[in-house]
Motif scaffolding. Sequence first.
Motif, short mmCIF file in Angstrom:
data_model
loop_
_atom_site.label_atom_id
_atom_site.label_comp_id
_atom_site.label_asym_id
_atom_site.label_seq_id
_atom_site.Cartn_x
_atom_site.Cartn_y
_atom_site.Cartn_z
N VAL A 89 -2.88 -5.97 -5.94
CA VAL A 89 -2.31 -4.66 -6.24
C VAL A 89 -1.50 -4.75 -7.52
O VAL A 89 -0.69 -5.67 -7.69
CB VAL A 89 -1.43 -4.17 -5.08
CG1 VAL A 89 -0.77 -2.83 -5.43
CG2 VAL A 89 -2.26 -4.04 -3.81
N ASP A 92 -5.66 -1.04 -6.70
CA ASP A 92 -5.94 -2.17 -5.83
C ASP A 92 -7.25 -2.79 -6.28
O ASP A 92 -8.31 -2.18 -6.19
CB ASP A 92 -6.04 -1.71 -4.38
CG ASP A 92 -6.17 -2.87 -3.39
OD1 ASP A 92 -6.73 -3.92 -3.77
OD2 ASP A 92 -5.73 -2.73 -2.24
N GLN A 129 0.84 -1.20 0.00
CA GLN A 129 0.00 0.00 0.00
C GLN A 129 0.87 1.25 0.00
O GLN A 129 0.60 2.21 -0.73
CB GLN A 129 -0.92 -0.02 1.22
CG GLN A 129 -1.95 -1.13 1.21
CD GLN A 129 -2.68 -1.28 2.54
OE1 GLN A 129 -2.23 -0.76 3.56
NE2 GLN A 129 -3.79 -1.99 2.53
#
Length: 329
Positions: free
Chosen positions: A105, A100, A73
Amino acid sequence: MSVDICTFVRQATGAKTAAKRQAIQRLWSGYGEIARYALTGGVYDSVVVKHVQLPEGKAVGDLSHQRKVRSYQVETVWYDRWAGRCNGVCRVAHGLACADFGGEVVMVLEDLDAAGYSRRRRRVSECDIVACLRWLAEFHVNFLGEAPEGLWPIGSYWHLDTRLDEWLVLDDPPLKRAAAAIDRALKASPYQTLIHGDAKLDNFCFADHGVGVAAVDFQYVGGGPGIKDVAYFIDSCLPPDACERRETELLDVYFAELRRSLHTHGKSAKAEALITDWRALYPVAWTDFHRFLKGWSPGHWPRDSYSERTASRVIRQLIPEVGYGPIRE
């Protein structure tokens, strides 16, 4: 595969076609892969795609799993919001698109090989070391004083807050007791910046021509004093005896590059105080990484090794009452 990578790549680049050409490497612990895609009909002939797929069966409460998920992230935020601020001296890949898809991802990145940074090193020359230290100095000055919004509050994959499992099993009472003081000393530096967080030799791509480098793998980018990157980089490319023998020399190189970059960015007024602070923190940063290594992979660390003697000095400095046995010079 639930994500249509080729469609996403075409949308990100404006290419007419996209096809996977080469698997570059698997991600750590089976979390996906990095691959090169060939394109036609657009601006780019190729791109690199980092495709993160979370392994099945990972417990939600698993600290290692949580750290890895968070790291990806963070990396998407880095390419979305921060990477564009790097210049040609601290070169990074351009982030073309990140998304995402419900736990998968996907990052579409500039292909640094195609951009002229195709060389990798297993052994380094003097020019290579200087190039990497120059990259680090420019990166640290570029982001000096920045709050790491969206990134790790504390950069690096080994810092104490996220490595409590390794601290718990650390079989070194003085170092274990000193770990929090070491961590506080690094956090207390008034000269915080963004650090790469995994600035090992493997994460530098060397220019086909000249002495430039570019860096990859920004999963652990975040706040901290830049000297953390320097200690980790030196440890990654030289054997322990050379790290000790060349410590002053290599720090002089880094700080000369740092001073030059501070001047270029109009921040020379901070130079002497910053350099004094970070030079004093070098053994602290080295000991911080050593603390992680001893918990992660205990192995055999001779009491007269460079890292052990460095740790001894740092512990005596920070909390003298702990002690660490005799120092053998």
